[in-house]
Design a protein around this motif. Structure first.
Motif, short mmCIF file in Angstrom:
data_model
loop_
_atom_site.label_atom_id
_atom_site.label_comp_id
_atom_site.label_asym_id
_atom_site.label_seq_id
_atom_site.Cartn_x
_atom_site.Cartn_y
_atom_site.Cartn_z
N GLN A 59 0.82 -1.21 0.00
CA GLN A 59 0.00 0.00 0.00
C GLN A 59 0.86 1.26 0.00
OE1 GLN A 59 -2.54 -0.49 3.41
NE2 GLN A 59 -4.15 -1.57 2.22
N GLN A 60 1.93 1.25 0.75
CA GLN A 60 2.84 2.40 0.77
C GLN A 60 3.47 2.63 -0.60
OE1 GLN A 60 5.86 2.10 3.72
NE2 GLN A 60 6.67 4.16 3.39
N GLN A 61 3.86 1.54 -1.25
CA GLN A 61 4.44 1.66 -2.59
C GLN A 61 3.42 2.21 -3.59
OE1 GLN A 61 6.06 -2.13 -3.69
NE2 GLN A 61 7.66 -2.11 -2.12
N VAL A 62 2.17 1.76 -3.45
CA VAL A 62 1.12 2.27 -4.34
C VAL A 62 0.93 3.77 -4.16
CG1 VAL A 62 -1.37 2.22 -4.79
CG2 VAL A 62 -0.10 0.08 -4.54
N PHE A 63 0.88 4.23 -2.89
CA PHE A 63 0.75 5.67 -2.64
C PHE A 63 1.92 6.45 -3.21
CE2 PHE A 63 -1.80 4.42 1.37
CZ PHE A 63 -2.96 4.33 0.60
N GLN A 64 3.14 5.91 -3.06
CA GLN A 64 4.32 6.59 -3.59
C GLN A 64 4.28 6.67 -5.12
OE1 GLN A 64 7.96 4.82 -2.30
NE2 GLN A 64 9.28 6.31 -3.34
N THR A 69 3.42 9.61 -10.12
CA THR A 69 2.66 9.70 -11.38
C THR A 69 2.05 11.08 -11.55
OG1 THR A 69 2.14 7.34 -11.25
CG2 THR A 69 0.78 8.68 -12.71
N LYS A 70 1.50 11.65 -10.48
CA LYS A 70 0.94 13.00 -10.55
C LYS A 70 2.01 14.02 -10.94
CE LYS A 70 -2.82 12.27 -7.26
NZ LYS A 70 -3.42 12.68 -5.96
N ILE A 71 3.20 13.90 -10.31
CA ILE A 71 4.29 14.83 -10.63
C ILE A 71 4.70 14.70 -12.09
CG2 ILE A 71 6.68 15.43 -10.10
CD1 ILE A 71 6.15 14.56 -7.21
N LEU A 72 4.85 13.45 -12.54
CA LEU A 72 5.26 13.23 -13.93
C LEU A 72 4.21 13.74 -14.91
CD1 LEU A 72 6.81 9.65 -13.64
CD2 LEU A 72 8.04 11.81 -13.95
N ASN A 73 2.94 13.54 -14.58
CA ASN A 73 1.89 14.04 -15.47
C ASN A 73 1.90 15.57 -15.53
OD1 ASN A 73 0.88 11.53 -16.19
ND2 ASN A 73 -0.53 11.44 -14.46
#
Length: 335
Positions: A59-64, A69-73
């Motif tokens: 779950q922590q990896q998914v949040f990271q 992904t948001k930053i890259l987008n």
């Protein structure tokens, strides 16, 4: 009596066998319960702990990953917008380049013809001067050494060219034509120098020195001038002062040619006084350096938003050329 004893023993043997079977069954069940109770709960408990830790880590990896992904987008969207702006600017520049090339091609024949005529006129003038000296003596001094209203008796020439955005974007092809035309009326001089209105040399290796006048050097000057777009504050004052301080000499005939479209300085009178002080008068009453100027009407165009600096340039150069033995030429078209 004997039959009664026999009937009493049979039920007693049956009861003991039944109890043995029941005891063995309970013993087996108790043994199974003990084995199951000591082994199975420990395995289940350990597996549960490991699974909970793995799930939390995932779950922590998914949040990271979601955050990255948001930053890259966001970065991708910014890059795409920037790319779109660049593509639009490239399209505009290509259109401008095509327009300039078309005008250049149409004027090339006319320019070459005018340059050839101007060169022939200058050669004829020099030949005539030598013939007049032969007939009238070496002490004779012509009273009129003008071509197109501009004195051409100088042995050294300095170009001070405004490289600001307004000049480079609007009048640069005309600047090249005027430089070539000016050079053509001087078929041969002892030295040339080129700097912008800030006093920045086109050729830093010739800082404070004259560029030898050869056909090859003239071609290099025009070639470099074609793409010479350096910083400028759109005021010719620094360039004029640098040229006078670096090259003025009593034993040299020098002309400065100022090409520009505006004056953004504070005071015209202060500039005139400064030039009067550094461009001294010689024993014959002449200035050490002649100052000519060519005004490009970029800021007199109806599309221009502010024409004040263009008017101030014309006023400044008219006064400077008048006081320093030169001529101010105002063009009626910069295309």
């Amino acid at each position: 009596m004997a039959r009664r004893r026999g009937r009493g023993r049979a039920p007693e043997e049956f009861s003991l066998s039944f109890l043995d079977v029941i005891c063995c069954g309970f013993g087996a069940i108790i043994l199974l319960l003990m084995i199951t109770k000591t082994a199975e709960p420990q395995i289940i408990e350990a597996s549960t702990i490991n699974l909970e830790g793995t799930v939390a880590e995932l779950q922590q990896q998914v949040f990271q990953i979601r955050g990255e992904t948001k930053i890259l987008n966001r970065d991708l969207n910014a890059k795409q917008e920037q790319l779109s702006d660049y593509e639009q600017r490239i399209a505009i520049l290509r259109g401008q380049m095509a327009s300039v090339k078309s005008r250049y091609d149409s004027l090339q024949v006319e320019t070459s013809s005018n340059s050839a005529i101007s060169g022939q006129l200058a050669v004829a003038k020099q030949t005539l001067t030598e013939e007049m000296e032969r007939l009238l003596g070496t002490q004779y001094r012509s009273k009129n050494q003008l071509i197109g209203g501009i004195p051409v008796d100088s042995e050294y020439i300095i170009f001070v060219i405004d490289t600001s955005g307004s000049m480079y974007s609007n009048a640069w092809e005309r600047v090249l034509e005027e430089v070539q035309a000016t050079l053509s009326i001087y078929p041969k001089v002892k030295g040339i120098q080129v700097m912008n209105d800030m006093g920045r040399y086109m050729f830093p290796s010739y800082r404070g020195r004259w560029i030898p006048d050869t056909p090859g050097r003239r071609e290099v000057i025009i070639k470099n001038l074609r793409g010479w777009n350096v910083f400028s504050n759109s005021s010719p004052v620094e360039g004029i002062e640098t040229a006078i301080r670096a090259f003025a000499a009593p034993d040299k005939k020098i002309s400065i040619y100022v090409f520009g479209d505006e004056f953004t300085g504070k005071s015209i009178s202060q500039v005139v006084d400064t030039v009067d002080r550094i461009n001294r008068v010689d024993a014959n009453g002449d200035r050490l350096v002649r100052i000519h100027a060519v005004g490009f009407p970029v800021l007199f165009d109806p599309r221009a938003s502010n024409q004040t600096t263009g008017v101030r340039f014309a006023a400044l150069m008219r006064e400077l050329t008048y006081r320093n033995g030169g001529t101010f030429v105002g063009l009626n078209d910069f295309r």
